[in-house]
Design an enzyme around this catalytic site. Structure first.
Site, short mmCIF file in Angstrom:
data_model
loop_
_atom_site.label_atom_id
_atom_site.label_comp_id
_atom_site.label_asym_id
_atom_site.label_seq_id
_atom_site.Cartn_x
_atom_site.Cartn_y
_atom_site.Cartn_z
N ASP A 108 4.97 0.47 -7.37
CA ASP A 108 6.20 0.63 -6.59
C ASP A 108 6.59 -0.71 -5.96
OD1 ASP A 108 4.15 0.53 -4.75
OD2 ASP A 108 4.79 2.29 -3.60
N SER A 109 5.73 -1.72 -6.13
CA SER A 109 6.09 -3.09 -5.74
C SER A 109 7.29 -3.59 -6.56
CB SER A 109 4.90 -4.03 -5.94
OG SER A 109 4.37 -3.90 -7.25
N ASP A 153 2.94 4.22 -10.22
CA ASP A 153 2.84 4.68 -8.83
C ASP A 153 3.72 5.90 -8.58
OD1 ASP A 153 1.01 3.12 -7.44
OD2 ASP A 153 2.47 1.52 -7.08
N LYS A 201 -0.88 6.64 -9.74
CA LYS A 201 -1.59 6.14 -8.55
C LYS A 201 -0.87 6.63 -7.31
CE LYS A 201 -1.50 1.60 -7.32
NZ LYS A 201 -0.82 1.68 -6.02
N GLU A 257 -7.25 -2.31 -1.37
CA GLU A 257 -6.35 -3.42 -1.02
C GLU A 257 -6.65 -3.93 0.38
OE1 GLU A 257 -2.21 -2.75 -1.82
OE2 GLU A 257 -1.61 -4.66 -0.91
O1 KIV Z 1 2.59 -1.48 -6.26
C1 KIV Z 1 1.70 -2.33 -6.43
O2 KIV Z 1 1.94 -3.44 -6.91
C2 KIV Z 1 0.34 -1.99 -6.04
C3 KIV Z 1 -0.66 -3.09 -6.10
C4 KIV Z 1 -0.55 -3.94 -4.89
C5 KIV Z 1 -2.04 -2.57 -6.28
O3 KIV Z 1 0.08 -0.91 -5.64
#
Ligand code: KIV
Length: 275
Positions: free
Chosen positions: A56-57, A95, A124, A193
């Site tokens: 979700d980043s 995510d 995730k 994290e």
């Molecule tokens: O969304 C993301 O990039 C993440 C990573 C920081 C593990 O969850």
């Protein structure tokens, strides 16, 4: 992953959960990178990266938001589809966006199913024992789950910013208990994290499933980074990030060169033009 190096050169044609578990059991660290688009995903596949995380980043690295709480389920479906259609070998993990699973198992399952339909091979979600029912519902439906503990970006507001978690004994014990609760609920792997390296080592020892660290030291079974950070595109220089390339500098240089050649009329030349 019958051979640890370079991961893309040998090993299975398709990475499955069991390959990650096998690597962890045999003490061979594996790699996960975020990916959101076709060409980056294909470059990471060619490099042998075992797991691609459609994080979700994407909200903060592609869509211009300042926190991942702005990333929507529709964003996740769009970018998960793009990555899943572009690669064959890596395991594709997506995510569950903020707001798509907190209300309960039914919500988590509905959104998880849609991510799998878009191409995710695992999902995730962030949180500990409190989301164990959601993890169980997903796993019971045949959807593998990666947990995410420590600093959980979707809770950036309640955690008062990007801070290392589990520094004191109470926090450390809670993190350990959460890790065990997620494992009991059926999680296949745990992302840790911003966790002190020693605590990440304790968690890795305590659970049977692979741990994947980001700012969690070297003891984890695998490592994950946001690709624009590790490739020097975002300019983010967190303590835990190693910058392996200068993509920002290279892109700027190419764009400047293009601009110069257009302004001098040296591009396009005859070789770029049609009769
Ligand atoms: O969304 C993301 O990039 C993440 C990573 C920081 C593990 O969850």
């Amino acid at each position: 992953m019958s051979n640890p190096s370079p991961a893309g050169a040998t090993g299975p044609a398709k990475i499955r959960l069991r390959h990650l578990q096998q690597a962890a059991d045999e003490g061979r660290p594996f790699t996960m990178l975020t990916a959101y688009d076709q060409f980056a995903a294909q470059a990471f596949e060619a490099a042998g990266i075992e797991v691609l995380l459609v994080g979700d980043s994407v909200g903060t690295t592609v869509l211009g938001h300042t926190t991942t709480t702005a990333t929507t389920h529709q964003d996740m479906l769009t970018f998960t589809g793009a990555v899943a259609r572009s690669v064959h070998r890596p395991l594709v993990v997506a995510d569950l966006a903020f707001g798509t699973y907190e209300a309960g198992p039914a919500d988590a399952l509905r959104h998880g199913v849609e991510l799998v339909r878009a191409g995710a091979e695992a999902v995730k979600l962030e949180g500990g024992a409190e989301i164990a029912p959601q993890v169980r519902a997903l796993v019971d439906a045949g959807i593998p789950v990666f947990g995410h503990l420590g600093f959980t970006p979707q809770s950036v507001n309640s955690l008062s910013g990007h801070r290392v978690q589990g520094r004191d004994e109470v926090g450390a014990e809670k993190l350990l208990a959460d890790a065990l609760a997620l494992q009991r609920a059926g999680a296949s792997a745990l992302v840790l994290e911003l966790v002190p390296a020693a605590l990440a080592g304790r968690v890795t020892e305590a659970v049977d499933v692979p741990t994947i660290g980001i700012g969690a030291g070297p003891a984890c079974d695998g490592q994950v980074l946001v690709w624009q950070d590790m490739a020097g595109l975002s300019g983010f220089r967190g303590t835990f990030v190693k910058v392996f390339a200068d993509l920002r500098g290279e892109l700027e240089r190419a764009a400047q060169q293009y601009r110069t050649e257009v302004s001098e009329r040296s591009y396009p030349g005859p070789e770029h033009s049609f009769e």
